[in-house]
Design an enzyme around this catalytic site. Structure first.
Site, PDB file in Angstrom:
ATOM      1  N   ASN A  63       1.450  -3.974 -14.657  1.00  4.82           N
ATOM      2  CA  ASN A  63       0.465  -5.031 -14.935  1.00  4.82           C
ATOM      3  C   ASN A  63      -0.592  -5.108 -13.820  1.00  4.82           C
ATOM      4  OD1 ASN A  63       2.252  -6.025 -13.069  1.00  4.82           O
ATOM      5  ND2 ASN A  63       2.628  -7.981 -14.096  1.00  4.82           N
ATOM      6  N   TYR A 119       6.409 -21.338 -13.813  1.00  4.03           N
ATOM      7  CA  TYR A 119       7.539 -20.395 -13.795  1.00  4.03           C
ATOM      8  C   TYR A 119       8.459 -20.816 -12.653  1.00  4.03           C
ATOM      9  CZ  TYR A 119       9.810 -15.779 -14.310  1.00  4.03           C
ATOM     10  OH  TYR A 119      10.690 -14.744 -14.550  1.00  4.03           O
ATOM     11  N   ASP A 163       2.904 -17.974 -12.724  1.00  2.00           N
ATOM     12  CA  ASP A 163       2.366 -19.317 -12.995  1.00  2.00           C
ATOM     13  C   ASP A 163       3.191 -20.369 -12.262  1.00  2.00           C
ATOM     14  OD1 ASP A 163       0.454 -18.430 -15.124  1.00  2.00           O
ATOM     15  OD2 ASP A 163       2.315 -17.796 -16.075  1.00  2.00           O
ATOM     16  N   SER A 223       0.837  -1.205   0.000  1.00  2.00           N
ATOM     17  CA  SER A 223       0.000   0.000   0.000  1.00  2.00           C
ATOM     18  C   SER A 223       0.872   1.255   0.000  1.00  2.00           C
ATOM     19  CB  SER A 223      -0.917   0.016   1.214  1.00  2.00           C
ATOM     20  OG  SER A 223      -1.684  -1.159   1.228  1.00  2.00           O
TER      21      SER A 223
HETATM   22  O1  DUT Z   1       4.674  -9.344 -12.495  1.00  2.00           O
HETATM   23  C1  DUT Z   1       5.095 -10.389 -13.002  1.00  2.00           C
HETATM   24  C2  DUT Z   1       4.328 -11.126 -13.912  1.00  2.00           C
HETATM   25  C3  DUT Z   1       4.867 -12.276 -14.437  1.00  2.00           C
HETATM   26  N1  DUT Z   1       6.126 -12.692 -14.064  1.00  2.00           N
HETATM   27  C4  DUT Z   1       6.677 -13.941 -14.607  1.00  2.00           C
HETATM   28  C5  DUT Z   1       5.951 -15.136 -14.026  1.00  2.00           C
HETATM   29  C6  DUT Z   1       4.979 -15.533 -15.061  1.00  2.00           C
HETATM   30  O2  DUT Z   1       4.688 -16.902 -14.999  1.00  2.00           O
HETATM   31  C7  DUT Z   1       5.723 -15.142 -16.324  1.00  2.00           C
HETATM   32  C8  DUT Z   1       4.821 -14.870 -17.495  1.00  2.00           C
HETATM   33  O3  DUT Z   1       3.824 -13.976 -17.091  1.00  2.00           O
HETATM   34  P1  DUT Z   1       2.495 -13.753 -17.914  1.00  2.00           P
HETATM   35  O4  DUT Z   1       2.000 -15.032 -18.467  1.00  2.00           O
HETATM   36  O5  DUT Z   1       1.581 -12.947 -17.074  1.00  2.00           O
HETATM   37  O6  DUT Z   1       3.086 -12.801 -19.066  1.00  2.00           O
HETATM   38  P2  DUT Z   1       2.930 -12.821 -20.620  1.00  2.00           P
HETATM   39  O7  DUT Z   1       3.238 -11.461 -21.064  1.00  2.00           O
HETATM   40  O8  DUT Z   1       1.603 -13.414 -21.015  1.00  2.00           O
HETATM   41  O9  DUT Z   1       4.133 -13.759 -21.013  1.00  2.00           O
HETATM   42  P3  DUT Z   1       4.181 -15.264 -21.546  1.00  2.00           P
HETATM   43  O10 DUT Z   1       4.070 -15.148 -23.024  1.00  2.00           O
HETATM   44  O11 DUT Z   1       5.532 -15.765 -21.081  1.00  2.00           O
HETATM   45  O12 DUT Z   1       3.041 -16.027 -20.905  1.00  2.00           O
HETATM   46  O13 DUT Z   1       6.445 -13.958 -15.998  1.00  2.00           O
HETATM   47  C9  DUT Z   1       6.885 -11.959 -13.171  1.00  2.00           C
HETATM   48  O14 DUT Z   1       8.008 -12.303 -12.831  1.00  2.00           O
HETATM   49  N2  DUT Z   1       6.340 -10.833 -12.667  1.00  2.00           N
END
Ligand code: DUT
Length: 144
Positions: free
Chosen positions: A76, A85, A82, A64
């Protein structure tokens, strides 16, 4: 009680602590110095990687006080980590936008996380009509 396998990518940050009572969210720390000019974006390294318990994901949000203390907004809005990860190089990061010149120091507690159960598997059943009563648009219940 759940056990989480954790890897620290830096010996410059304190180990994560679960503190029950006040809040069960767990604070995360910046593992490197990050200097930002107003308007700049950065992925703040959080210095940890984890193998979450089977069937769980983690949600990362700012503390906060993060905006007040550091002048950054998490781009984001909520980070989703996930369960997959969990490779040896899968370090958690926090994407931020600086709204003023700012400095984040190593070991600063910048955000927090909790683990959440994965949602059930979902099958989409396409229909022409949903057959239920309309709820109304945004703000349809008024202001007060
Ligand atoms: O704030 C965050 C968000 C995600 N991650 C890592 C963990 C997550 O499992 C991976 C992928 O995140 P996400 O699926 O939300 O991102 P994307 O942009 O959809 O990437 P991808 O194509 O790898 O799924 O990145 C972080 O370290 N911090």
């Amino acid at each position: 009680m759940e056990t989480i396998k954790i890897k620290y990518f830096s010996d410059k940050i304190d180990k994560l602590e679960y503190i029950g009572g006040k809040s069960d969210w767990i604070d995360l720390r910046a593992s490197e110095e990050v200097s930002l000019k107003k308007g700049e974006f950065a992925l703040i390294p959080l210095g940890v990687g984890m193998k979450l318990p089977q069937g769980y994901e983690a949600h990362v949000v700012p503390r906060s006080s993060t905006f007040k203390n550091f002048g950054v907004i998490q781009t984001n809005h909520m980070g989703v980590i996930d369960g997959s990860y969990c490779g040896d190089n899968d370090m958690w990061r926090m994407p931020v936008l600086a709204v003023r010149d700012t400095q984040i120091h190593v070991n600063d507690r910048i955000c927090q996380f909790r683990i959440m159960k994965n949602q059930p598997a979902i099958n989409f059943d396409e229909v022409e009509r949903l057959e239920e009563t309309d709820r109304g648009g945004f703000g349809s219940t008024g202001k007060q």
